[in-house]
Design an enzyme around this catalytic site. Sequence first.
Site, PDB file in Angstrom:
ATOM      1  N   ASN A 187     -10.003  -0.471  -0.034  1.00 17.78           N
ATOM      2  CA  ASN A 187      -8.676  -0.411   0.005  1.00 17.78           C
ATOM      3  C   ASN A 187      -8.111  -0.642  -1.345  1.00 17.78           C
ATOM      4  OD1 ASN A 187      -5.992  -0.323   0.405  1.00 17.78           O
ATOM      5  ND2 ASN A 187      -6.070  -1.394   2.468  1.00 17.78           N
ATOM      6  N   HIS A 221      -3.257   7.137   3.224  1.00 18.53           N
ATOM      7  CA  HIS A 221      -4.042   6.160   2.625  1.00 18.53           C
ATOM      8  C   HIS A 221      -5.334   5.636   2.795  1.00 18.53           C
ATOM      9  CE1 HIS A 221      -3.878   1.986   1.108  1.00 18.53           C
ATOM     10  NE2 HIS A 221      -3.703   1.464   2.075  1.00 18.53           N
ATOM     11  N   CYS A 261       0.985  -1.159  -0.011  1.00 24.29           N
ATOM     12  CA  CYS A 261       0.005  -0.142  -0.095  1.00 24.29           C
ATOM     13  C   CYS A 261       0.673   1.195  -0.028  1.00 24.29           C
ATOM     14  CB  CYS A 261      -0.838  -0.115   1.037  1.00 24.29           C
ATOM     15  SG  CYS A 261      -2.011  -1.563   1.261  1.00 24.29           S
TER      16      CYS A 261
HETATM   17  O1  UT7 Z   1      -3.402  -1.277   3.565  1.00 20.34           O
HETATM   18  C1  UT7 Z   1      -3.173  -2.013   4.305  1.00 20.34           C
HETATM   19  C2  UT7 Z   1      -4.289  -2.889   4.814  1.00 20.34           C
HETATM   20  N1  UT7 Z   1      -4.805  -3.184   5.987  1.00 20.34           N
HETATM   21  C3  UT7 Z   1      -5.378  -2.732   6.936  1.00 20.34           C
HETATM   22  O2  UT7 Z   1      -5.475  -1.697   7.043  1.00 20.34           O
HETATM   23  C4  UT7 Z   1      -6.360  -3.420   7.971  1.00 20.34           C
HETATM   24  C5  UT7 Z   1      -6.258  -2.636   9.398  1.00 20.34           C
HETATM   25  N2  UT7 Z   1      -7.156  -2.989  10.134  1.00 20.34           N
HETATM   26  C6  UT7 Z   1      -8.265  -3.162  10.302  1.00 20.34           C
HETATM   27  O3  UT7 Z   1      -8.861  -2.072   9.527  1.00 20.34           O
HETATM   28  C7  UT7 Z   1      -9.271  -3.491  11.319  1.00 20.34           C
HETATM   29  O4  UT7 Z   1      -8.579  -4.350  12.236  1.00 20.34           O
HETATM   30  C8  UT7 Z   1     -10.361  -4.665  10.449  1.00 20.34           C
HETATM   31  C9  UT7 Z   1     -11.490  -3.666   9.805  1.00 20.34           C
HETATM   32  C10 UT7 Z   1      -9.666  -5.480   9.622  1.00 20.34           C
HETATM   33  C11 UT7 Z   1     -11.176  -5.444  11.616  1.00 20.34           C
HETATM   34  O5  UT7 Z   1     -11.684  -4.702  12.805  1.00 20.34           O
HETATM   35  P1  UT7 Z   1     -11.315  -4.663  14.057  1.00 20.34           P
HETATM   36  O6  UT7 Z   1     -12.262  -3.874  14.835  1.00 20.34           O
HETATM   37  O7  UT7 Z   1      -9.858  -4.890  14.238  1.00 20.34           O
HETATM   38  O8  UT7 Z   1     -12.123  -6.351  14.427  1.00 20.34           O
HETATM   39  P2  UT7 Z   1     -11.300  -7.508  14.604  1.00 20.34           P
HETATM   40  O9  UT7 Z   1     -10.486  -8.183  13.778  1.00 20.34           O
HETATM   41  O10 UT7 Z   1     -10.893  -7.504  16.102  1.00 20.34           O
HETATM   42  O11 UT7 Z   1     -12.721  -8.577  14.707  1.00 20.34           O
HETATM   43  C12 UT7 Z   1     -13.949  -8.152  15.672  1.00 20.34           C
HETATM   44  C13 UT7 Z   1     -14.954  -9.285  15.398  1.00 20.34           C
HETATM   45  C14 UT7 Z   1     -14.265 -10.634  15.184  1.00 20.34           C
HETATM   46  O12 UT7 Z   1     -15.191 -11.422  15.929  1.00 20.34           O
HETATM   47  P3  UT7 Z   1     -15.061 -12.218  17.438  1.00 20.34           P
HETATM   48  O13 UT7 Z   1     -13.747 -13.040  17.401  1.00 20.34           O
HETATM   49  O14 UT7 Z   1     -15.009 -10.752  18.014  1.00 20.34           O
HETATM   50  O15 UT7 Z   1     -16.421 -12.938  17.512  1.00 20.34           O
HETATM   51  C15 UT7 Z   1     -14.189 -11.045  13.713  1.00 20.34           C
HETATM   52  O16 UT7 Z   1     -14.353 -12.446  13.346  1.00 20.34           O
HETATM   53  O17 UT7 Z   1     -15.535  -8.998  13.828  1.00 20.34           O
HETATM   54  C16 UT7 Z   1     -15.426 -10.197  13.343  1.00 20.34           C
HETATM   55  N3  UT7 Z   1     -15.126  -9.904  11.909  1.00 20.34           N
HETATM   56  C17 UT7 Z   1     -16.374  -9.561  10.821  1.00 20.34           C
HETATM   57  N4  UT7 Z   1     -17.883  -9.667  11.217  1.00 20.34           N
HETATM   58  C18 UT7 Z   1     -18.633  -9.325  10.406  1.00 20.34           C
HETATM   59  C19 UT7 Z   1     -14.137  -9.624  11.006  1.00 20.34           C
HETATM   60  N5  UT7 Z   1     -14.507  -9.357   9.930  1.00 20.34           N
HETATM   61  C20 UT7 Z   1     -15.992  -9.443   9.799  1.00 20.34           C
HETATM   62  C21 UT7 Z   1     -17.030  -9.093   8.769  1.00 20.34           C
HETATM   63  N6  UT7 Z   1     -18.236  -8.816   8.982  1.00 20.34           N
HETATM   64  N7  UT7 Z   1     -16.592  -8.824   7.324  1.00 20.34           N
END
Ligand code: UT7
Length: 352
Positions: free
Chosen positions: A283, A253, A113
């Site tokens: 993204n 970004h 990225c």
């Molecule tokens: O350019 C670089 C590329 N990458 C990034 O920029 C990613 C940076 N990270 C993020 O943007 C965030 O960490 C995410 C958007 C990927 C995730 O958000 P989060 O608030 O950090 O959520 P999490 O990973 O802590 O997950 C929370 C919950 C989990 O469930 P449990 O374990 O709490 O039951 C996930 O399984 O959300 C669940 N989850 C979803 N639920 C519904 C993860 N993806 C999804 C989804 N829909 N698409």
Amino acid sequence: MSRYSAITGWGMCVPEKVLTNADFERMVETSDEWITSRTGIKERHIAGPGETASTLAIAAARQALERAGIEGKDLGLIIVATVCADYPFPSTANLVQHALGAQCGAFDMQAACSGFLYAASTAHQFIANGSVKHALVIGVEVLSRVMDYTDRATCVLFGDGAGAVVLSASEEPGGLLGFTIGSDGARPELLWIPVGGSAEPITHEALEQRRQYVQMQGSDVFKFATRIMGPAMEEALARAGMTAAEMDLFIPHQANLRIIEAASKRLGVPPEKVFVNIEKYGNTSAAAIPIALCEAVEQGRVFPGAHLGMVAFGAGLTWAAAVVKWTAPVGPRATEREEAPVTRAEPAGVGS
Ligand code: UT7
């Protein structure tokens, strides 16, 4: 003699096909509410059959060349930032060079990225040392081809597209005034495609495990992003002899709205000076900043004399930031009025 490198041309291209959050509700266990509140994303453009990194890159590049008032043969350098090259080799930049009728060196650059800002900083060196007059810098991704559409934690986040700029040598103070690039490769597994390189060639077993697709430890990347973006932007600003308060527009970004808000807050940049279009594109990795730049110009948010701050982070882990003083006139392109608006195709199966 050191010269300035001004942005004289800019262009973008996204596929017509759009996947909305409602489409994802039918594909994986997710909801519009979750995606919107956690990321700010509403929809993303997805390549159709025949659309590749090079086709998107070439379309964006043609716009940028037209804006700059030059032709492919006038280019002295082409750099394509991508992790989604048409082929493992040769480079996508080679394909772009041929299509544009350019007769110059061309190479791909891989910094995920952060790739566009890495590439722009590199092109600047060729201009500053006098060896190149016009350089084409493209950020392009077709991440839909490497997404696991059964993994809700990654597939909802990313989109496809390309953005391009022409950097031209100039005696007028402006253009790329300061930049920084950084890397911390201690934990490549935070965001990677584990299979398909020299570490682990593709096997039937790997394919069955779906390890040829993007894998990410999202919350670790999130923490890294919120930690690095502010200091990286401040370093580039310091190298330009500026402070965050002097930025007219902050173009971060576009990975997650919450990350953008955290970085803006850390830098003390008010919301009206922050450019956000993540809701439309998701993204798009290396393409995100040049696409955002194009839209910022289109929306009249960029003007001659404006100081733009750009900062990115991504797989590697990598980061990069740049400060640009805009010098180009911002009127419409000659052919712009004749162009049809972006049409939205009915959502179809991904990768079809
Ligand atoms: O350019 C670089 C590329 N990458 C990034 O920029 C990613 C940076 N990270 C993020 O943007 C965030 O960490 C995410 C958007 C990927 C995730 O958000 P989060 O608030 O950090 O959520 P999490 O990973 O802590 O997950 C929370 C919950 C989990 O469930 P449990 O374990 O709490 O039951 C996930 O399984 O959300 C669940 N989850 C979803 N639920 C519904 C993860 N993806 C999804 C989804 N829909 N698409």
